[in-house]
Design an enzyme around this catalytic site. Structure first.
Site, PDB file in Angstrom:
ATOM      1  N   ASP A 141       0.838  -1.195   0.000  1.00  0.00           N
ATOM      2  CA  ASP A 141       0.000   0.000   0.000  1.00  0.00           C
ATOM      3  C   ASP A 141       0.876   1.249   0.000  1.00  0.00           C
ATOM      4  O   ASP A 141       1.994   1.214  -0.533  1.00  0.00           O
ATOM      5  CB  ASP A 141      -0.939  -0.042   1.235  1.00  0.00           C
ATOM      6  CG  ASP A 141      -2.278   0.618   0.969  1.00  0.00           C
ATOM      7  OD1 ASP A 141      -2.305   1.844   0.804  1.00  0.00           O
ATOM      8  OD2 ASP A 141      -3.300  -0.093   0.910  1.00  0.00           O
ATOM      9  N   HIS A 172      -3.790   6.022   3.406  1.00  0.00           N
ATOM     10  CA  HIS A 172      -4.542   4.835   2.976  1.00  0.00           C
ATOM     11  C   HIS A 172      -3.953   3.540   3.558  1.00  0.00           C
ATOM     12  O   HIS A 172      -4.679   2.687   4.076  1.00  0.00           O
ATOM     13  CB  HIS A 172      -4.546   4.801   1.444  1.00  0.00           C
ATOM     14  CG  HIS A 172      -5.403   3.750   0.822  1.00  0.00           C
ATOM     15  ND1 HIS A 172      -4.936   2.467   0.552  1.00  0.00           N
ATOM     16  CD2 HIS A 172      -6.690   3.773   0.399  1.00  0.00           C
ATOM     17  CE1 HIS A 172      -5.914   1.767  -0.018  1.00  0.00           C
ATOM     18  NE2 HIS A 172      -6.984   2.533  -0.118  1.00  0.00           N
ATOM     19  N   ASN A 263     -13.700  -0.599  -7.032  1.00  0.00           N
ATOM     20  CA  ASN A 263     -14.800   0.331  -6.774  1.00  0.00           C
ATOM     21  C   ASN A 263     -15.457   0.746  -8.078  1.00  0.00           C
ATOM     22  O   ASN A 263     -15.859   1.891  -8.256  1.00  0.00           O
ATOM     23  CB  ASN A 263     -14.284   1.581  -6.045  1.00  0.00           C
ATOM     24  CG  ASN A 263     -13.777   1.260  -4.650  1.00  0.00           C
ATOM     25  OD1 ASN A 263     -13.891   0.137  -4.190  1.00  0.00           O
ATOM     26  ND2 ASN A 263     -13.212   2.254  -3.989  1.00  0.00           N
ATOM     27  N   SER A 327     -11.218  -1.225  -0.677  1.00  0.00           N
ATOM     28  CA  SER A 327      -9.915  -1.151   0.005  1.00  0.00           C
ATOM     29  C   SER A 327     -10.040  -1.474   1.484  1.00  0.00           C
ATOM     30  O   SER A 327      -9.104  -1.997   2.086  1.00  0.00           O
ATOM     31  CB  SER A 327      -9.338   0.271  -0.101  1.00  0.00           C
ATOM     32  OG  SER A 327      -8.609   0.442  -1.283  1.00  0.00           O
TER      33      SER A 327
END
Ligand code: CA
Length: 375
Positions: A141, A172, A263, A327
């Site tokens: 990430d 994130h 998404n 996520s």
């Protein structure tokens, strides 16, 4: 699929041609293009250099090289008998977004259990002494906040070219890490498997995007460093063959790979890579009423769904934030996998995937393209 890759590449070539034309007459040298070169036999850095290329990564586990090439070298290399393909090294995006404009700067004074952790019944598993101890989870990430009071980072690596640490400069990655393993203490939040060993593998930059070549390096690092689980909260609609080979190699080494479905919303098949690969556990997102999120990707490769709407977790700068996205669903599943492995570390990745699907609470007829095998 092959047809799609070819057409993508054709567009890529057209864009390159336009660029070359536009820059004709300029004194600046023609800009090099990022590519991933797949080889039929052993990868050949000298060949790439001979064509004016600059090798950025030569992978150990797949016969591929990431490089920057002069545009005219692409066609020349494609004609070489040892070259299987030359594909664009494109950018991949993190797929979770804050639902509040700014993270709360101060930790909540007492620990609260986020709804997703309660929903998947993690506390009941902890009561049986299973909290993820001894399991190594690589969070590929934006990095993890190494100074967060509610997280303990065991180690990591960075493959983003412009940084010199795996500390999180986006937020994130720290959010995903907290969902997996925020500490069970007196502050903030608690994760699914609070005692796992968290590894920060920084493959996404401060904007939340990273080149595919960086992600491949992160998977390679995870293989070389004996990770048990890889959590991947990012996705792309395109791919290159070396990406799947790298993932299959990790799987073959016994690593459980978990990825956000994407998404992209509902459709016949909107699941992103790497979630779309058969060896990866693809995770969609539900809300606290067990309803699929409007943004959650759907399709036949979806494995399970997990909490991914309005999830509170740790954030960069020793803070907390609420975010939504597949996520956020991915680390709920990755943490669950870590709990399963800490109870029985003999499970193979296939057994883990099947157990996760078989123990999911079914939503509708299963499997289906919206909820997979359930939550
Ligand atoms: Ca805590």
């Amino acid at each position: 699929m092959k047809k799609k890759i070819l057409s993508t590449f054709t567009i890529f070539i057209i864009v390159l041609s336009c660029f070359a034309f536009a820059s004709a007459g300029s004194v600046a040298p023609t800009e090099k293009v990022r590519v991933i070169i797949g080889f039929k036999g052993a990868s050949d850095a000298a060949l790439v250099n001979a064509h004016g290329g600059e090798v950025t990564s030569q992978y150990q586990y797949v016969s591929a090289i990431a490089a920057s090439l002069p545009p005219k070298a692409i066609v020349a290399l494609q004609k070489n008998p040892n070259v299987a393909y030359v594909e664009p090294d494109f950018e991949v995006q993190a797929i979770g977004k804050p639902v509040k404009p700014t993270p709360s700067p101060t930790p909540t004074p007492t620990q609260s259990t986020p709804w997703g952790i309660a929903k998947i019944n993690a506390p009941a598993v902890w009561d049986n002494g299973v909290e993820g101890l001894g399991i190594k989870v690589a969070v590929l990430d934006t990095g993890i906040d190494t100074n967060h009071a509610d997280l303990s980072v065991a180690g990591g690596a960075y493959f983003v070219r412009t940084v010199r640490s795996y500390n999180d400069d986006n937020g994130h990655g720290t959010h995903c890490a907290g969902i997996i393993a925020a500490k069970d203490n007196a502050i903030g939040v608690v994760g699914v498997a609070p005692l796992v060993s968290l590894y920060a593998v920084k493959v996404l930059d401060r904007t939340g995007s990273g080149y595919l070549s960086w992600i491949m390096s992160g998977i390679e690092w995870s293989i070389a460093n004996d990770m048990d689980v890889i959590s991947m909260s990012f996705g792309s609609t395109g791919t290159v063959p070396a990406y799947e080979t790298m993932i299959n190699t990790a799987y073959g080494e016994g690593i459980v790979l978990v990825a956000a479905a994407g998404n992209s919303g509902s459709g016949t098949d909107t699941v992103n890579y790497p979630a779309k690969y058969s060896k990866v556990i693809a995770v969609g997102a539900t809300d606290d009423k067990d309803v699929i999120a409007y943004f959650s990707s759907t399709g036949p490769s979806l494995s399970v769904v997990a909490p991914g709407v309005a999830i509170r977790s740790t954030y960069k700068g020793n803070s907390y934030a609420t975010m939504s996205g597949t996520s956020m669903a991915c680390p709920h599943a990755a943490g669950t996998v870590a709990l399963m492995l800490s109870k029985n570390n003999e499970l193979t990745p296939l057994q883990v995937k099947e157990a996760l699907q078989n123990t999911a609470v079914k939503i509708g007829s299963t499997p289906n393209n919206v909820y997979g095998y359930g939550e």
